[in-house]
Design an enzyme around this catalytic site. Structure first.
Site, PDB file in Angstrom:
ATOM      1  N   GLU A  41       3.393 -29.386 -35.645  1.00 51.31           N
ATOM      2  CA  GLU A  41       4.003 -28.859 -34.421  1.00 51.31           C
ATOM      3  C   GLU A  41       2.956 -28.513 -33.379  1.00 51.31           C
ATOM      4  O   GLU A  41       1.812 -28.206 -33.706  1.00 51.31           O
ATOM      5  CB  GLU A  41       4.797 -27.581 -34.764  1.00 51.31           C
ATOM      6  N   ASP A  42       3.374 -28.537 -32.134  1.00 50.25           N
ATOM      7  CA  ASP A  42       2.471 -28.179 -31.048  1.00 50.25           C
ATOM      8  C   ASP A  42       2.159 -26.679 -31.037  1.00 50.25           C
ATOM      9  O   ASP A  42       1.014 -26.278 -30.909  1.00 50.25           O
ATOM     10  CB  ASP A  42       3.045 -28.608 -29.683  1.00 50.25           C
TER      11      ASP A  42
ATOM     12  N   ASP B 257       5.812 -20.272 -31.931  1.00 46.90           N
ATOM     13  CA  ASP B 257       6.048 -19.192 -30.966  1.00 46.90           C
ATOM     14  C   ASP B 257       6.953 -18.142 -31.623  1.00 46.90           C
ATOM     15  O   ASP B 257       6.481 -17.369 -32.449  1.00 46.90           O
ATOM     16  CB  ASP B 257       6.680 -19.823 -29.714  1.00 46.90           C
TER      17      ASP B 257
ATOM     18  N   LYS C 182       9.246 -33.392 -28.719  1.00 45.26           N
ATOM     19  CA  LYS C 182       8.246 -34.358 -28.306  1.00 45.26           C
ATOM     20  C   LYS C 182       6.842 -33.768 -28.374  1.00 45.26           C
ATOM     21  O   LYS C 182       5.859 -34.480 -28.445  1.00 45.26           O
ATOM     22  CB  LYS C 182       8.519 -34.779 -26.856  1.00 45.26           C
ATOM     23  N   GLY C 183       6.773 -32.430 -28.326  1.00 49.28           N
ATOM     24  CA  GLY C 183       5.493 -31.754 -28.146  1.00 49.28           C
ATOM     25  C   GLY C 183       4.449 -32.018 -29.220  1.00 49.28           C
ATOM     26  O   GLY C 183       3.258 -32.003 -28.955  1.00 49.28           O
TER      27      GLY C 183
ATOM     28  N   VAL D 224       1.768 -21.997 -21.877  1.00 44.96           N
ATOM     29  CA  VAL D 224       0.716 -23.018 -21.825  1.00 44.96           C
ATOM     30  C   VAL D 224       1.300 -24.427 -21.685  1.00 44.96           C
ATOM     31  O   VAL D 224       2.422 -24.695 -22.097  1.00 44.96           O
ATOM     32  CB  VAL D 224      -0.212 -22.946 -23.062  1.00 44.96           C
TER      33      VAL D 224
ATOM     34  N   LYS E 297       1.207 -18.340 -31.290  1.00 37.51           N
ATOM     35  CA  LYS E 297       1.354 -17.135 -30.446  1.00 37.51           C
ATOM     36  C   LYS E 297       1.949 -16.051 -31.333  1.00 37.51           C
ATOM     37  O   LYS E 297       3.163 -15.820 -31.315  1.00 37.51           O
ATOM     38  CB  LYS E 297       2.364 -17.411 -29.327  1.00 37.51           C
TER      39      LYS E 297
ATOM     40  N   ARG F  37       2.703 -32.900 -20.076  1.00 35.70           N
ATOM     41  CA  ARG F  37       2.401 -33.231 -21.475  1.00 35.70           C
ATOM     42  C   ARG F  37       1.133 -34.072 -21.602  1.00 35.70           C
ATOM     43  O   ARG F  37       0.469 -34.053 -22.627  1.00 35.70           O
ATOM     44  CB  ARG F  37       3.560 -34.027 -22.095  1.00 35.70           C
TER      45      ARG F  37
HETATM   46  P1  IMP Z   1       9.925 -21.340 -31.376  1.00 31.81           P
HETATM   47  O1  IMP Z   1       8.732 -21.106 -32.256  1.00 31.81           O
HETATM   48  O2  IMP Z   1      11.187 -21.649 -32.120  1.00 31.81           O
HETATM   49  O3  IMP Z   1      10.091 -20.232 -30.379  1.00 31.81           O
HETATM   50  O4  IMP Z   1       9.753 -22.602 -30.480  1.00 31.81           O
HETATM   51  C1  IMP Z   1       8.635 -23.314 -30.403  1.00 31.81           C
HETATM   52  C2  IMP Z   1       8.834 -24.384 -29.366  1.00 31.81           C
HETATM   53  O5  IMP Z   1       8.968 -23.816 -28.063  1.00 31.81           O
HETATM   54  C3  IMP Z   1       7.598 -25.238 -29.331  1.00 31.81           C
HETATM   55  O6  IMP Z   1       7.726 -26.317 -30.198  1.00 31.81           O
HETATM   56  C4  IMP Z   1       7.504 -25.638 -27.882  1.00 31.81           C
HETATM   57  O7  IMP Z   1       8.242 -26.829 -27.691  1.00 31.81           O
HETATM   58  C5  IMP Z   1       8.167 -24.500 -27.129  1.00 31.81           C
HETATM   59  N1  IMP Z   1       7.154 -23.562 -26.575  1.00 31.81           N
HETATM   60  C6  IMP Z   1       6.867 -22.328 -27.006  1.00 31.81           C
HETATM   61  N2  IMP Z   1       5.881 -21.765 -26.283  1.00 31.81           N
HETATM   62  C7  IMP Z   1       5.534 -22.691 -25.356  1.00 31.81           C
HETATM   63  C8  IMP Z   1       4.545 -22.703 -24.295  1.00 31.81           C
HETATM   64  O8  IMP Z   1       3.755 -21.770 -24.041  1.00 31.81           O
HETATM   65  N3  IMP Z   1       4.487 -23.856 -23.562  1.00 31.81           N
HETATM   66  C9  IMP Z   1       5.304 -24.916 -23.776  1.00 31.81           C
HETATM   67  N4  IMP Z   1       6.229 -24.942 -24.753  1.00 31.81           N
HETATM   68  C10 IMP Z   1       6.348 -23.833 -25.533  1.00 31.81           C
HETATM   69 MG    MG Z   2       8.042 -28.298 -29.859  1.00 32.50          MG
END
Ligand code: IMP
Ligand code: MG
Length: 181
Positions: free
Chosen positions: A99-100, A103, A44-45, A153, A131, A165
Site C-alpha cells: 500500500e501507498d 492512515d 491505484k496508489g 501528501v 501516519k 500521482r
Molecule cells: P485508510 O488507512 O483506510 O484511512 O486509507 C488509506 C488510503 O487513504 C490510502 O490508501 C490513500 O489512498 C488515502 N490517503 C490517506 N492519506 C493520504 C494522503 O496524505 N495523501 C493521499 N492519499 C491519502
Molecule cells: Mg490507497
C-alpha cells in the site's frame, strides 16, 4: 504540466525512496525466501511503490491487484467495498499487501480480514508511508517505509483528486490548493 508550486515541501526524495525500497526489498526477500509470496497491490496508489519494490525482491514472487471504494466519503463508517477483487485465489498463499500509505487503517484492516477469511497461509502489510497519529483501526504494518506527520501528501502514487500521482517524490500538498475548495 504538473505544478511543483503546489508542493509545500518535499518529504521523501527520490534518493530516499530508492533507499527505502532497497531496505524493504532485502528484508522481504530474506523473510519470504522459502515461501510462496504473493504481492497484492491496492489500486491505484500502491502501484508505483509495487513497481519499485518488486524489482528489489530476489525471492520468487507473483503479483496481483485489487481495488476498493472509499467509505462513502467519511472516515468513520468503516464501510469498504470491493471495486476489483484479486485474480489469484489466496488460499494457502503468503500474502503481502503493498500500500501507498497507512492512515486510519480502516481500508487495510478490512482487506486483511477478507483475505485471511479466504484461508491465506499468512497476510502481512507493507506500507510505503505510515501516519500513526491518524490511526482508528487496530492495525500496524509489518514493513514500513517511513513514518510521517499528519499532513496531506502527494506524489509517488498518492493523489489529490486524482492529480500528482506521477510526481517522482513525496511532497506535502500546499494549502492554497485545497483551502476554500
Ligand atoms: P485508510 O488507512 O483506510 O484511512 O486509507 C488509506 C488510503 O487513504 C490510502 O490508501 C490513500 O489512498 C488515502 N490517503 C490517506 N492519506 C493520504 C494522503 O496524505 N495523501 C493521499 N492519499 C491519502
Ligand atoms: Mg490507497
Amino acid at each position: 504540466m504538473i505544478g511543483y508550486e503546489d508542493v509545500e515541501r518535499v518529504l521523501v526524495s527520490e534518493a530516499e525512496i530508492d533507499e527505502i525500497c532497497t531496505r524493504l526489498g532485502k528484508q522481504i526477500s530474506e523473510d519470504y525466501k522459502d515461501k510462496k509470496l504473493l504481492l497484492v497491490s491496492v489500486l491505484k496508489g500502491g502501484v508505483v511503490f509495487l513497481a519499485d519494490l518488486m524489482r528489489k525482491i530476489t525471492c520468487d514472487c507473483e503479483i496481483d491487484f485489487m481495488s476498493v471504494s472509499s467509505y462513502s466519503g467519511t472516515k468513520t463508517t468503516g464501510v469498504v467495498k470491493f471495486k476489483k477483487d484479486m485474480d489469484v485465489d489466496p488460499e494457502g498463499r503468503d500474502i503481502l499487501i503493498v500500500e501507498d500509505i497507512l492512515d486510519s487503517g480502516i481500508t487495510l484492516s478490512y482487506l486483511k480480514k477478507v483475505i485471511l477469511d479466504r484461508n491465506a497461509a499468512s497476510v502481512k502489510v507493507c506500507a510505503f508511508l505510515d501516519k500513526p497519529s491518524n490511526r482508528v483501526a487496530d492495525i500496524e504494518a509489518e514493513y514500513t517505509g517511513k513514518q510521517i506527520p499528519d499532513e496531506f501528501v502527494i506524489g509517488y502514487g498518492l493523489d489529490y483528486n486524482e492529480k500528482y500521482r506521477n510526481l517522482p517524490f513525496v511532497g506535502v500538498l500546499a494549502e492554497k490548493v485545497y483551502v476554500g475548495k
